[in-house]
Design an enzyme around this catalytic site. Structure first.
Site, mmCIF file in Angstrom:
data_model
loop_
_atom_site.group_PDB
_atom_site.id
_atom_site.type_symbol
_atom_site.label_atom_id
_atom_site.label_comp_id
_atom_site.label_asym_id
_atom_site.label_seq_id
_atom_site.Cartn_x
_atom_site.Cartn_y
_atom_site.Cartn_z
ATOM 1 N N ASP A 46 -13.572 -4.227 -44.594
ATOM 2 C CA ASP A 46 -14.256 -3.199 -45.215
ATOM 3 C C ASP A 46 -13.941 -1.895 -45.126
ATOM 4 O OD1 ASP A 46 -16.554 -2.025 -46.231
ATOM 5 O OD2 ASP A 46 -17.873 -3.376 -45.285
ATOM 6 N N HIS A 72 -25.493 -6.190 -41.892
ATOM 7 C CA HIS A 72 -24.204 -5.338 -42.215
ATOM 8 C C HIS A 72 -24.702 -3.987 -42.640
ATOM 9 C CE1 HIS A 72 -20.051 -5.197 -44.169
ATOM 10 N NE2 HIS A 72 -20.760 -4.124 -44.915
ATOM 11 N N CYS A 112 -17.433 -0.136 -50.474
ATOM 12 C CA CYS A 112 -16.809 -1.245 -51.332
ATOM 13 C C CYS A 112 -16.443 -0.187 -52.582
ATOM 14 C CB CYS A 112 -18.190 -1.751 -51.851
ATOM 15 S SG CYS A 112 -17.745 -2.869 -53.204
HETATM 16 N N1 COA Z 1 -6.657 -14.411 -54.502
HETATM 17 C C1 COA Z 1 -5.769 -13.985 -55.069
HETATM 18 N N2 COA Z 1 -5.468 -14.083 -56.504
HETATM 19 C C2 COA Z 1 -6.624 -14.294 -57.237
HETATM 20 C C3 COA Z 1 -7.703 -14.675 -56.525
HETATM 21 C C4 COA Z 1 -7.743 -14.751 -55.180
HETATM 22 N N3 COA Z 1 -9.151 -15.251 -54.447
HETATM 23 N N4 COA Z 1 -8.771 -14.949 -57.425
HETATM 24 C C5 COA Z 1 -8.251 -14.735 -58.420
HETATM 25 N N5 COA Z 1 -6.965 -14.316 -58.521
HETATM 26 C C6 COA Z 1 -5.842 -14.067 -59.443
HETATM 27 C C7 COA Z 1 -5.741 -15.215 -60.537
HETATM 28 O O1 COA Z 1 -4.833 -16.032 -60.060
HETATM 29 C C8 COA Z 1 -5.429 -14.275 -61.798
HETATM 30 O O2 COA Z 1 -4.049 -14.158 -61.556
HETATM 31 P P1 COA Z 1 -2.922 -13.621 -62.676
HETATM 32 O O3 COA Z 1 -3.523 -12.455 -63.537
HETATM 33 O O4 COA Z 1 -1.824 -13.386 -62.065
HETATM 34 O O5 COA Z 1 -3.009 -14.989 -63.514
HETATM 35 C C9 COA Z 1 -6.138 -12.848 -61.646
HETATM 36 O O6 COA Z 1 -6.389 -13.045 -60.130
HETATM 37 C C10 COA Z 1 -7.450 -13.019 -62.257
HETATM 38 O O7 COA Z 1 -8.197 -14.168 -62.273
HETATM 39 P P2 COA Z 1 -9.605 -14.536 -62.656
HETATM 40 O O8 COA Z 1 -10.111 -16.010 -61.916
HETATM 41 O O9 COA Z 1 -9.807 -14.065 -63.793
HETATM 42 O O10 COA Z 1 -10.423 -13.407 -61.899
HETATM 43 P P3 COA Z 1 -11.264 -11.863 -62.165
HETATM 44 O O11 COA Z 1 -10.229 -10.916 -62.784
HETATM 45 O O12 COA Z 1 -12.220 -12.408 -62.978
HETATM 46 O O13 COA Z 1 -11.487 -11.517 -60.858
HETATM 47 C C11 COA Z 1 -12.336 -11.860 -58.671
HETATM 48 C C12 COA Z 1 -12.655 -12.194 -60.020
HETATM 49 C C13 COA Z 1 -13.472 -12.106 -57.611
HETATM 50 C C14 COA Z 1 -11.021 -12.784 -58.113
HETATM 51 C C15 COA Z 1 -11.975 -10.435 -58.387
HETATM 52 O O14 COA Z 1 -12.998 -9.522 -58.816
HETATM 53 C C16 COA Z 1 -11.964 -9.939 -56.844
HETATM 54 O O15 COA Z 1 -11.183 -10.475 -56.073
HETATM 55 N N6 COA Z 1 -12.854 -9.371 -56.340
HETATM 56 C C17 COA Z 1 -13.183 -8.848 -55.034
HETATM 57 C C18 COA Z 1 -14.052 -7.730 -54.657
HETATM 58 C C19 COA Z 1 -14.044 -7.109 -53.345
HETATM 59 O O16 COA Z 1 -13.654 -7.702 -52.407
HETATM 60 N N7 COA Z 1 -14.764 -6.126 -53.240
HETATM 61 C C20 COA Z 1 -15.066 -5.508 -51.906
HETATM 62 C C21 COA Z 1 -15.816 -6.320 -50.785
HETATM 63 S S1 COA Z 1 -17.688 -6.360 -51.232
HETATM 64 ZN ZN ZN Z 2 -19.828 -3.164 -46.533
#
Ligand code: COA
Ligand code: ZN
Length: 326
Positions: A23, A214, A247
């Site tokens: 975080d 949290h 976040c």
């Molecule tokens: N690890 C690594 N790469 C990932 C992944 C993961 N868990 N999930 C998706 N990807 C990659 C895909 O392979 C793809 O790569 P490319 O563009 O090279 O082909 C790209 O990310 C997009 O994939 P997609 O499934 O369409 O994801 P998205 O763009 O819709 O994003 C999440 C969805 C969930 C993956 C993304 O929003 C995310 O990781 N969010 C985390 C936010 C976070 O941690 N916030 C703070 C904590 S609360």
């Molecule tokens: Zn938090």
């Protein structure tokens, strides 16, 4: 709400879970080199913390600060008794976390539709479905599972989030065999009465589940909220070294409840926390050098409450004068 904490808590155990490496680091502007992340987590591993959230297996485009999750998780010097967990938003993240040897997958989704869309680019129902796929995968792999429900106490864009929504999501995952739920106050909107109410409702509905609270200290209510949660039956807290955290997809987000401030308060009250506070403070003292800025933790700046200050040299003179007037 009745506040009934005894002056000296009778050694009740409280578990402290460090989330600074996830975080905290996720919102830092400067990329912390992988070796420095590992060195800090290795030091934290020696402080008596129950769990450390070492990183998140998210998209490196979404969270570039944690793009080195695989190397971090693989590179740790693990200590027995510490659970190494990682935040996971989808199946791809779960596969990466399992391959890197995470003890626990901390699945994440938001109780708020708006925050879920911004943070995870999915509706809540899409997230729920994806995470249920992860649950099935992890069960086969033998990894422990926790689900963190962001915005459980309110959303910075929607406002109030009904407790019934939070409890329904929690119940859905617990029914599928998830061991624990974390109620997250992602942007520090909760107040103590609200925290007590939701924790009590959670405990009443799911007495067997592991409950983590949290909290973020965005409005200065973090420690008061923690105490309200303890009174309502919670015994596990996420907290962040130095009070780092936030976040990037929640407007107005600031740091978590500070680990050393929380430990300091709970130990002073007589709770059993099992954390080496001087060692934790020494680790927190390295943060400004590592990050390039000061941190909000208060005990770090003020010292522990029983750290004594030298008596000013003028005291003897003041005493003589006071006694002369008697
Ligand atoms: N690890 C690594 N790469 C990932 C992944 C993961 N868990 N999930 C998706 N990807 C990659 C895909 O392979 C793809 O790569 P490319 O563009 O090279 O082909 C790209 O990310 C997009 O994939 P997609 O499934 O369409 O994801 P998205 O763009 O819709 O994003 C999440 C969805 C969930 C993956 C993304 O929003 C995310 O990781 N969010 C985390 C936010 C976070 O941690 N916030 C703070 C904590 S609360
Ligand atoms: Zn938090």
């Amino acid at each position: 709400m009745s506040v009934s904490t005894p002056a000296k808590a009778s050694g009740q155990r409280i578990f402290i879970q460090e989330v600074g490496p996830r975080d905290g680091f996720q919102i830092e502007g400067r990329f912390i080199p992988t070796g420095e992340k590992i060195a800090l987590i290795d030091e934290l591993s020696l402080c008596g913390l129950a769990k450390i959230e070492a990183t998140s297996f998210t998209s490196p485009k979404a969270i570039p600060a944690l793009a080195d999750a695989d190397e971090v998780m693989r590179g740790l010097r693990r200590q027995p008794g510490v659970v190494y967990t990682a935040l996971v938003p989808n199946l791809r993240g779960a596969e990466r976390a399992l391959a890197a040897g995470a003890d626990e997958l901390n699945l994440v989704m938001s109780a708020s539709e708006t925050h879920n869309l911004l943070n995870l680019r999915m509706t809540r129902e899409q997230s729920r479905a994806r995470l249920l796929e992860v649950v099935a995968l992890a069960k086969g792999a033998g990894a422990a599972l926790n689900v963190s429900l962001s915005c459980s106490f309110g959303c910075p864009m929607e406002g109030e989030v009904p407790p019934a929504v939070v409890l329904e999501l929690a119940g859905c995952f617990l029914d599928q065999g998830v061991g624990g739920i974390t109620l997250c106050d992602t942007t520090g909107m909760a107040h103590p009465g609200q925290v007590a109410e939701l924790c009590r409702a959670f405990r009443a509905s799911f007495p067997q589940a592991e409950l983590t609270v949290h909290l973020h200290n965005t409005r200065g209510m973090g420690l008061a909220n923690a105490l309200a949660a303890v009174e309502a039956g919670a015994d596990r807290f996420d907290a962040s070294l130095g009070g780092l955290g936030g976040c990037p997809y929640a407007p107005g987000a600031t740091g978590n409840v500070c680990t050393e401030d929380l430990v300091h308060m709970l130990q002073a009250m007589g709770f059993r926390v099992d954390v080496d506070l001087p060692r934790l403070l020494a680790a927190a003292r390295t943060l400004p050098g590592l990050l390039g800025h000061d941190v909000p933790g208060q005990v770090l700046h003020a010292g522990q409450s029983l750290d004594l200050h030298p008596v000013p040299a003028t005291l003897a003179e003041i005493r003589v004068r006071a006694l002369g007037q008697a």
